[in-house]
Design a protein around this motif. Structure first.
Motif, PDB file in Angstrom:
ATOM      1  N   HIS A 174       0.818  -1.219   0.000  1.00 48.63           N
ATOM      2  CA  HIS A 174       0.000   0.000   0.000  1.00 48.63           C
ATOM      3  C   HIS A 174       0.853   1.270   0.000  1.00 48.63           C
ATOM      4  CE1 HIS A 174      -3.381  -2.725   1.188  1.00 48.63           C
ATOM      5  NE2 HIS A 174      -4.009  -1.924   0.355  1.00 48.63           N
ATOM      6  N   GLY A 175       2.112   1.128  -0.400  1.00 49.48           N
ATOM      7  CA  GLY A 175       2.946   2.313  -0.620  1.00 49.48           C
ATOM      8  C   GLY A 175       3.581   2.914   0.607  1.00 49.48           C
ATOM      9  N   ALA A 176       3.824   2.078   1.639  1.00 44.52           N
ATOM     10  CA  ALA A 176       4.411   2.615   2.873  1.00 44.52           C
ATOM     11  C   ALA A 176       5.744   3.306   2.618  1.00 44.52           C
ATOM     12  CB  ALA A 176       4.586   1.499   3.907  1.00 44.52           C
ATOM     13  N   ILE A 177       6.596   2.703   1.788  1.00 39.06           N
ATOM     14  CA  ILE A 177       7.930   3.270   1.579  1.00 39.06           C
ATOM     15  C   ILE A 177       7.848   4.647   0.927  1.00 39.06           C
ATOM     16  CG2 ILE A 177      10.105   2.981   0.317  1.00 39.06           C
ATOM     17  CD1 ILE A 177       9.808  -0.047   0.837  1.00 39.06           C
ATOM     18  N   GLN A 178       7.085   4.747  -0.153  1.00 45.56           N
ATOM     19  CA  GLN A 178       6.978   6.025  -0.868  1.00 45.56           C
ATOM     20  C   GLN A 178       6.291   7.095  -0.027  1.00 45.56           C
ATOM     21  OE1 GLN A 178       6.181   2.922  -1.794  1.00 45.56           O
ATOM     22  NE2 GLN A 178       5.786   2.769  -4.004  1.00 45.56           N
ATOM     23  N   ASN A 179       5.305   6.677   0.770  1.00 47.24           N
ATOM     24  CA  ASN A 179       4.552   7.644   1.571  1.00 47.24           C
ATOM     25  C   ASN A 179       5.294   8.104   2.818  1.00 47.24           C
ATOM     26  OD1 ASN A 179       1.780   8.091   0.365  1.00 47.24           O
ATOM     27  ND2 ASN A 179       1.806   5.870   0.387  1.00 47.24           N
ATOM     28  N   ILE A 180       6.101   7.215   3.392  1.00 46.27           N
ATOM     29  CA  ILE A 180       6.755   7.540   4.666  1.00 46.27           C
ATOM     30  C   ILE A 180       8.149   8.146   4.469  1.00 46.27           C
ATOM     31  CG2 ILE A 180       7.591   6.529   6.852  1.00 46.27           C
ATOM     32  CD1 ILE A 180       5.270   4.505   6.605  1.00 46.27           C
ATOM     33  N   ALA A 181       8.820   7.816   3.361  1.00 42.44           N
ATOM     34  CA  ALA A 181      10.184   8.318   3.126  1.00 42.44           C
ATOM     35  C   ALA A 181      10.309   9.844   3.254  1.00 42.44           C
ATOM     36  CB  ALA A 181      10.689   7.848   1.756  1.00 42.44           C
ATOM     37  N   PRO A 182       9.390  10.638   2.679  1.00 47.44           N
ATOM     38  CA  PRO A 182       9.533  12.103   2.807  1.00 47.44           C
ATOM     39  C   PRO A 182       9.465  12.604   4.248  1.00 47.44           C
ATOM     40  CG  PRO A 182       7.934  11.541   1.081  1.00 47.44           C
ATOM     41  CD  PRO A 182       8.233  10.276   1.829  1.00 47.44           C
ATOM     42  N   LEU A 183       8.880  11.800   5.141  1.00 48.12           N
ATOM     43  CA  LEU A 183       8.737  12.224   6.536  1.00 48.12           C
ATOM     44  C   LEU A 183      10.071  12.203   7.279  1.00 48.12           C
ATOM     45  CD1 LEU A 183       5.407  10.383   7.524  1.00 48.12           C
ATOM     46  CD2 LEU A 183       5.738  12.524   6.275  1.00 48.12           C
ATOM     47  N   LEU A 184      11.075  11.551   6.686  1.00 46.86           N
ATOM     48  CA  LEU A 184      12.395  11.493   7.324  1.00 46.86           C
ATOM     49  C   LEU A 184      13.082  12.860   7.345  1.00 46.86           C
ATOM     50  CD1 LEU A 184      13.678   8.143   5.795  1.00 46.86           C
ATOM     51  CD2 LEU A 184      13.114   8.542   8.194  1.00 46.86           C
ATOM     52  N   ILE A 185      12.577  13.802   6.558  1.00 49.16           N
ATOM     53  CA  ILE A 185      13.167  15.151   6.578  1.00 49.16           C
ATOM     54  C   ILE A 185      12.140  16.169   7.100  1.00 49.16           C
ATOM     55  CG2 ILE A 185      14.936  14.739   4.825  1.00 49.16           C
ATOM     56  CD1 ILE A 185      13.029  16.011   2.764  1.00 49.16           C
ATOM     57  N   SER A 186      11.155  15.669   7.840  1.00 50.32           N
ATOM     58  CA  SER A 186      10.155  16.553   8.441  1.00 50.32           C
ATOM     59  C   SER A 186      10.815  17.506   9.440  1.00 50.32           C
ATOM     60  CB  SER A 186       9.105  15.701   9.177  1.00 50.32           C
ATOM     61  OG  SER A 186       8.320  16.505  10.042  1.00 50.32           O
ATOM     62  N   THR A 212      14.213  -2.647  -2.068  1.00 45.43           N
ATOM     63  CA  THR A 212      13.468  -1.479  -2.572  1.00 45.43           C
ATOM     64  C   THR A 212      14.032  -0.191  -1.980  1.00 45.43           C
ATOM     65  OG1 THR A 212      11.468  -2.829  -2.742  1.00 45.43           O
ATOM     66  CG2 THR A 212      11.172  -0.448  -2.800  1.00 45.43           C
ATOM     67  N   LEU A 213      14.421  -0.247  -0.703  1.00 45.55           N
ATOM     68  CA  LEU A 213      14.919   0.951  -0.022  1.00 45.55           C
ATOM     69  C   LEU A 213      16.179   1.508  -0.681  1.00 45.55           C
ATOM     70  CD1 LEU A 213      14.484   0.019   3.782  1.00 45.55           C
ATOM     71  CD2 LEU A 213      13.027   1.472   2.365  1.00 45.55           C
ATOM     72  N   VAL A 214      16.976   0.628  -1.290  1.00 45.59           N
ATOM     73  CA  VAL A 214      18.251   1.048  -1.889  1.00 45.59           C
ATOM     74  C   VAL A 214      18.054   2.152  -2.928  1.00 45.59           C
ATOM     75  CG1 VAL A 214      20.204   0.289  -3.293  1.00 45.59           C
ATOM     76  CG2 VAL A 214      19.329  -1.176  -1.496  1.00 45.59           C
ATOM     77  N   ASN A 215      16.976   2.071  -3.686  1.00 46.29           N
ATOM     78  CA  ASN A 215      16.778   3.001  -4.801  1.00 46.29           C
ATOM     79  C   ASN A 215      15.883   4.196  -4.462  1.00 46.29           C
ATOM     80  OD1 ASN A 215      18.261   1.313  -6.644  1.00 46.29           O
ATOM     81  ND2 ASN A 215      16.513  -0.076  -6.611  1.00 46.29           N
ATOM     82  N   VAL A 216      15.485   4.311  -3.196  1.00 43.80           N
ATOM     83  CA  VAL A 216      14.581   5.400  -2.812  1.00 43.80           C
ATOM     84  C   VAL A 216      15.361   6.699  -2.604  1.00 43.80           C
ATOM     85  CG1 VAL A 216      12.981   6.218  -1.018  1.00 43.80           C
ATOM     86  CG2 VAL A 216      12.907   3.832  -1.768  1.00 43.80           C
ATOM     87  N   LEU A 217      14.828   7.766  -3.174  1.00 39.48           N
ATOM     88  CA  LEU A 217      15.431   9.090  -2.999  1.00 39.48           C
ATOM     89  C   LEU A 217      14.556   9.932  -2.081  1.00 39.48           C
ATOM     90  CD1 LEU A 217      16.495   9.971  -6.664  1.00 39.48           C
ATOM     91  CD2 LEU A 217      18.014   9.367  -4.773  1.00 39.48           C
ATOM     92  N   VAL A 218      15.197  10.654  -1.173  1.00 43.62           N
ATOM     93  CA  VAL A 218      14.496  11.592  -0.303  1.00 43.62           C
ATOM     94  C   VAL A 218      15.102  12.965  -0.555  1.00 43.62           C
ATOM     95  CG1 VAL A 218      13.901  12.211   2.065  1.00 43.62           C
ATOM     96  CG2 VAL A 218      14.129   9.805   1.441  1.00 43.62           C
ATOM     97  N   ASP A 219      14.322  13.811  -1.214  1.00 39.49           N
ATOM     98  CA  ASP A 219      14.795  15.152  -1.563  1.00 39.49           C
ATOM     99  C   ASP A 219      16.141  15.086  -2.301  1.00 39.49           C
ATOM    100  OD1 ASP A 219      14.360  17.901  -1.626  1.00 39.49           O
ATOM    101  OD2 ASP A 219      15.528  18.261   0.190  1.00 39.49           O
ATOM    102  N   GLY A 220      16.220  14.140  -3.251  1.00 36.35           N
ATOM    103  CA  GLY A 220      17.415  14.016  -4.085  1.00 36.35           C
ATOM    104  C   GLY A 220      18.558  13.236  -3.472  1.00 36.35           C
ATOM    105  N   GLU A 221      18.396  12.743  -2.261  1.00 44.56           N
ATOM    106  CA  GLU A 221      19.456  12.004  -1.569  1.00 44.56           C
ATOM    107  C   GLU A 221      19.022  10.556  -1.367  1.00 44.56           C
ATOM    108  OE1 GLU A 221      22.280  12.760   2.369  1.00 44.56           O
ATOM    109  OE2 GLU A 221      20.201  13.455   2.384  1.00 44.56           O
ATOM    110  N   LEU A 222      19.944   9.626  -1.574  1.00 41.16           N
ATOM    111  CA  LEU A 222      19.627   8.213  -1.373  1.00 41.16           C
ATOM    112  C   LEU A 222      19.225   7.967   0.082  1.00 41.16           C
ATOM    113  CD1 LEU A 222      22.396   6.367  -3.417  1.00 41.16           C
ATOM    114  CD2 LEU A 222      19.933   6.239  -3.819  1.00 41.16           C
ATOM    115  N   LEU A 223      18.243   7.109   0.263  1.00 41.87           N
ATOM    116  CA  LEU A 223      17.725   6.818   1.599  1.00 41.87           C
ATOM    117  C   LEU A 223      18.825   6.303   2.525  1.00 41.87           C
ATOM    118  CD1 LEU A 223      15.044   6.855   3.158  1.00 41.87           C
ATOM    119  CD2 LEU A 223      14.684   4.495   2.473  1.00 41.87           C
ATOM    120  N   SER A 224      19.709   5.468   1.997  1.00 45.03           N
ATOM    121  CA  SER A 224      20.805   4.937   2.830  1.00 45.03           C
ATOM    122  C   SER A 224      21.684   6.061   3.367  1.00 45.03           C
ATOM    123  CB  SER A 224      21.649   3.930   2.035  1.00 45.03           C
ATOM    124  OG  SER A 224      22.164   4.537   0.859  1.00 45.03           O
ATOM    125  N   GLN A 225      21.870   7.107   2.572  1.00 47.47           N
ATOM    126  CA  GLN A 225      22.678   8.242   3.039  1.00 47.47           C
ATOM    127  C   GLN A 225      21.929   9.065   4.092  1.00 47.47           C
ATOM    128  OE1 GLN A 225      25.964   8.731   2.435  1.00 47.47           O
ATOM    129  NE2 GLN A 225      25.643   6.695   1.527  1.00 47.47           N
TER     130      GLN A 225
END
Length: 274
Positions: A174-186, A212-225
């Motif tokens: 149900h899209g948890a990764i895409q929906n929650i990833a932006p909240l990491l920079i709240s 899946t997490l490996v390829n996720v970008l948060v505001d242009g930055e890789l999630l792992s970073q």
């Protein structure tokens, strides 16, 4: 005890007054009476306040203010003992509050979510109750964008109710990764922390999530970073440890390599690897 019970009876009786304004005032007075008073909370539950509060909360004829105050009182009752939580769950508080989330009013939604959060983080609440109705998770995802409070409460509910691979799959689908990833920079630390906890429970022993997490970008930055930055020493210990857990689970799944992790959080990450 008799005096407290008599007072409690008075609070419950007022919930049945034919004058809606008196009912509202009764609920507000009840709210003030139960704050920090576990004996009063227990008395009100025994005297049947919960079914009446739930009835008023669910009535379309009830004013929005009354429905909101009912949700606040129920949330306060839930902050008592584990027996209180069991009583609330037995009165079917969870489906009533989940239904309340369909209301467009944000203040009412936040009151319902706050109460749901309190109920679900209790160890006596069966987490499976979140997954009974298949429409609930996607609706909660849609509410994430409403406010910082909805973000904090919903991510906390998710992280507490994700206990099995099946739960991980439902949230993932149900899209948890895409929906929650932006909240990491709240701008809110509470939101960032709860979002991070979500990722730690989603990635735990889960190759699909980790890959899946490996390829996720948060505001242009890789999630792992982003996780690496959250491990830095200037961050609170709780955040450092949870970010290190996320990276550890990704590493164990083969999604990243140990030498991808560098910086001040590296030592913490290596300790968790052992």
């Amino acid at each position: 005890m008799q005096e407290v019970t008599a007072t409690s009876r008075h609070y419950v009786d007022r919930l049945f007054d034919p004058d809606p304004q008196k009912v509202l005032q009764g609920v507000i007075d009840m709210k003030n009476a139960v704050i920090g008073n576990n004996k009063q909370k227990a008395n009100l539950i025994v005297l049947g306040a919960v079914p009446r509060l739930l009835y008023l909360l669910q009535q379309s004829s009830s004013s929005l203010e009354l429905r909101t105050e009912c949700a606040v009182v129920l949330g306060s009752l839930a902050m008592g003992t584990e027996n209180n939580i069991k009583s609330l769950v037995d009165c079917h508080i969870i489906p009533a509050l989940l239904q309340g989330l369909l209301c467009p009013d944000l203040i009412f939604i936040e009151a319902c979510l706050r109460c749901l959060r309190t109920v679900f983080i209790s160890p006596v609440t069966p987490v499976q109750l979140l997954y009974t109705d298949p429409t609930v998770i996607p609706h909660l995802m849609s509410l994430l964008s409403r406010s910082q409070r909805t973000q904090e409460y919903i991510t906390q509910i998710f992280s507490h109710c994700c206990k099995t691979p099946e739960h991980q799959t439902v949230l993932f689908n149900h899209g948890a990764i895409q929906n929650i990833a932006p909240l990491l920079i709240s701008p809110s630390y509470k939101v960032r922390m709860q979002a991070l906890k979500c990722f730690s429970v989603l990635a735990y022993e889960n190759t699909q999530v980790s890959m899946t997490l490996v390829n996720v970008l948060v505001d242009g930055e890789l999630l792992s970073q982003v996780f690496v930055r959250m491990m830095q020493r200037d961050q609170p210990i709780e955040m450092q440890l949870t970010a290190a857990k996320c990276l550890t689970y990704m590493c164990r799944a083969g999604a990243i390599r140990t030498d991808d992790i560098c910086g001040p959080g590296w030592a913490l990450f290596i300790i968790l690897q052992r």
